[in-house]
Design a protein around this motif. Structure first.
Motif: not given
Length: 329
Positions: A178-186
């Protein structure tokens, strides 16, 4: 919608209202309100008069006239019921819209873009484009790719700045973590999709392949970390693919291609920095990139038609890979 169209639609909305009096200042204010609603800078007087001139000219040919009452000058359509939105397209414009629809159709079947399937027929009907009997252009799109169903959720999270908890199984670990991610770009590369974002546990940007995500993606009630670090248009300029090795610098990569392969490399450059020298022995290419796994995979793709000349580290790595590959035969 472009800034010009935002302004044109605002003028058109006002000028359609018969019985209302509009000065140039009124029209300018209407345009600026719409621009500011979309976070654009307001226009000045000069731009307004250039817009009116453009609307009077083809392809709009808007019947805009001025009339005076006392000392005040007003604007209106001389033809009641006219609107630039009601005009049919000419054949050249229709072809441009058809071409745009072909590109838009690339998103059919992609999560979060189901509306495209419904919108294309409506657009064709609105602009009288006729039926599209068969496709004349194809895109590389693997709709059966594992993890593609996460695309819509991630796309939405980027737009609305939502922090996510993701279970991710990298090739380096046997179990998903598990990890926390602040999504920015695909980013899409080689028919796969990758998510880039900020994991607070790491200094560098995190890159996750969608086909390695497992289970449900969960929202996390945390303050979103904005992307103030990376211009993604520039981020990929120094690499081939999506992997940017930490601490490595751009190097001059010198490759040789056989005479048979040379025309293909010339017409489809490996990278934007490509420089070439052609002689009877083949094509020598120099590109300036950070060596990474995708570059090695690209070189190996050309088999006996490619040889690494420089740098030495990349040359040794490719040789090692080829020796290991030979043990399979």
């Amino acid at each position: 919608m472009s800034k010009a169209f935002i302004r044109y639609w605002a003028y058109d909305r006002c000028l359609q209202k018969q019985g209302f009096k509009h000065t140039w200042q009124d029209l300018q204010r209407a345009a600026n309100r719409d621009l500011e609603d979309r976070a654009y800078e307001p226009i000045k007087k000069t731009q307004f008069f250039e817009d009116i001139k453009a609307l009077k000219a083809p392809p709009w040919s808007a019947p805009i006239e001025t009339y005076r009452e006392g000392s005040q000058v007003y604007y209106r359509y001389s033809e009641p019921g006219f609107s630039i939105r009601k005009q049919d397209l000419n054949e050249e414009e229709a072809e441009q819209v058809r071409s745009a629809l072909m590109v838009l159709s690339r998103f059919k079947g992609m999560p979060q873009f189901e509306w495209v399937q419904e919108m294309i027929p409506k657009i064709e009907q609105t602009f009288h484009l006729g039926e599209q009997t068969q496709a004349v252009i194809g895109f590389e799109q693997n709709v059966d790719l594992k993890g593609l169903h996460y695309f819509g959720e991630l796309f939405n999270a980027i737009l609305h700045k939502k922090v996510l908890k993701i279970r991710y199984k990298s090739f380096k670990h046997e179990e998903a973590q598990e990890q926390i991610i602040h999504p920015w770009y695909l980013k899409q590369y080689n028919s796969r999709w990758f998510l880039f974002g900020k994991n607070p546990d790491y200094k560098e940007v995190t890159n996750l392949a969608l086909d390695r995500i497992e289970g449900e993606i969960l929202p996390v009630n945390q303050r979103f970390i904005e992307n103030t670090e990376i211009d993604f248009d520039e981020y990929f300029e120094d690499i081939i693919g999506v992997t940017k090795p930490v601490g490595k610098q751009v190097e001059k990569v010198k490759l040789w291609f056989s005479p048979a392969q040379a025309p293909y490399i010339h017409t489809k450059p490996l990278h934007g920095t490509q420089k070439e020298k052609l002689d009877e022995s083949g094509l020598t290419v120099i590109i300036e990139v950070i060596p990474n796994v995708e570059l090695e995979q690209l070189i190996l793709r050309y088999g006996e038609n490619c040889r690494v000349l420089e740098p030495e580290g990349l040359k040794v790595s490719i040789e090692s890979r080829l020796r290991k590959a030979m043990t399979n035969y």
